[in-house]
Design a protein around this motif. Structure first.
Motif, PDB file in Angstrom:
ATOM      1  N   PHE A 197     -20.955  52.103  30.736  1.00  0.00           N
ATOM      2  CA  PHE A 197     -22.354  51.724  30.579  1.00  0.00           C
ATOM      3  C   PHE A 197     -23.219  52.956  30.306  1.00  0.00           C
ATOM      4  N   VAL A 198     -23.042  53.993  31.110  1.00  0.00           N
ATOM      5  CA  VAL A 198     -23.856  55.213  30.982  1.00  0.00           C
ATOM      6  C   VAL A 198     -23.606  55.895  29.640  1.00  0.00           C
ATOM      7  N   PHE A 199     -22.349  56.049  29.256  1.00  0.00           N
ATOM      8  CA  PHE A 199     -22.032  56.794  28.042  1.00  0.00           C
ATOM      9  C   PHE A 199     -22.343  56.002  26.776  1.00  0.00           C
ATOM     10  N   ARG A 200     -22.211  54.676  26.829  1.00  0.00           N
ATOM     11  CA  ARG A 200     -22.593  53.866  25.674  1.00  0.00           C
ATOM     12  C   ARG A 200     -24.087  53.984  25.407  1.00  0.00           C
ATOM     13  N   GLY A 238     -28.056  41.689  36.525  1.00  0.00           N
ATOM     14  CA  GLY A 238     -27.898  40.705  35.466  1.00  0.00           C
ATOM     15  C   GLY A 238     -28.803  40.954  34.276  1.00  0.00           C
ATOM     16  N   SER A 239     -29.840  41.787  34.462  1.00  0.00           N
ATOM     17  CA  SER A 239     -30.742  42.134  33.360  1.00  0.00           C
ATOM     18  C   SER A 239     -30.101  43.121  32.390  1.00  0.00           C
ATOM     19  N   PHE A 240     -28.936  43.652  32.756  1.00  0.00           N
ATOM     20  CA  PHE A 240     -28.234  44.633  31.925  1.00  0.00           C
ATOM     21  C   PHE A 240     -26.865  44.052  31.563  1.00  0.00           C
ATOM     22  N   ALA A 241     -26.781  43.499  30.357  1.00  0.00           N
ATOM     23  CA  ALA A 241     -25.548  42.831  29.934  1.00  0.00           C
ATOM     24  C   ALA A 241     -24.339  43.758  30.018  1.00  0.00           C
ATOM     25  N   ALA A 242     -24.556  45.051  29.757  1.00  0.00           N
ATOM     26  CA  ALA A 242     -23.443  46.003  29.737  1.00  0.00           C
ATOM     27  C   ALA A 242     -22.890  46.289  31.135  1.00  0.00           C
TER      28      ALA A 242
END
Length: 218
Positions: free
Chosen positions: A124-127, A6-10
């Motif tokens: 997520f990784v590529f963004r 949840g700490s990572f919105a993406a």
């Protein structure tokens, strides 16, 4: 176990199976301030999700000169690590904990599995990778073509974060800007002569943030 994702919105778009896999395989990591997390030439062991703290990623030349490439803060990941995991190569930079760090480490097999099976995780990784690459291109442009006085003014304002006092050495500023300590010292002395800052041993006081903002073009 609490859901740290949840700490990572993406990561909100992860399906339940991918989220469970991510949580099941990740391991909590805590390191003290000043810890070298990885060095140039060392193998990459895991994909790191930073929950608390700040990591400085830097390049050190053969002559000992340093340049700060970027910082990884809470809610972010490290693209040097991403590049190593995807290419199977060793680190080509150094990561140092500027503060105490709390993170989650995802081992290589789980990272590759999620990358292959989860579209949301790939996104997520590529963004994150693309966003940081844009920052690095801007850094290259600034180092190659930017005026050192403007870059220094912007650096001081950024590090101050609204405060007037900074605990910062000339060498640290030089590493931040990819310049020589002597060049930074001369420029700081010029700022002091203009009445914009006051220098002390390992410390720096901003006296005229407005003038610095004007020079930096902010």
């Amino acid at each position: 176990m609490s859901d740290w994702t949840g700490s990572f919105a993406a990561l909100a778009g992860l399906d339940d199976a991918s989220r469970q896999l991510l949580q099941a395989h990740s391991q909590p990591v805590r390191v003290a301030e000043g810890t070298v997390l990885f060095r140039e030439g060392s193998p990459c062991q895991a994909y790191l999700f930073v929950l608390e703290g700040q990591i400085r990623v830097q390049k050190v030349g053969e002559n000992g000169r340093e340049i700060t490439l970027y910082r990884v803060e809470a809610g972010e990941t490290c693209i040097v690590t991403t590049a190593c995991l995807m290419s199977g190569t060793d680190y080509d930079a150094e990561g140092v904990a500027e503060t105490a760090i709390a993170a989650q480490a995802l081992p290589i097999p789980a990272f590759r599995q999620l990358l292959a099976t989860s579209a949301a995780f790939r996104d997520f990784v590529f963004r994150a990778y693309g966003s940081r690459i844009a920052d690095l291109l801007l850094l290259i442009e600034e180092v190659s073509f930017g005026r050192i006085d403007q870059r220094l003014a912007a650096c001081l304002l950024q590090r101050a974060r609204g405060q007037s006092a900074l605990s910062l050495t000339h060498q640290e500023v030089a590493a931040e800007l990819g310049s020589a300590r002597e060049v930074i010292s001369r420029q700081l002395k010029d700022f002091e002569r203009r009445g914009w800052i006051q220098l002390g041993r390992g410390q720096l006081q901003l006296l005229d943030s407005g003038a610095l903002q004007q020079l930096a073009g902010k």
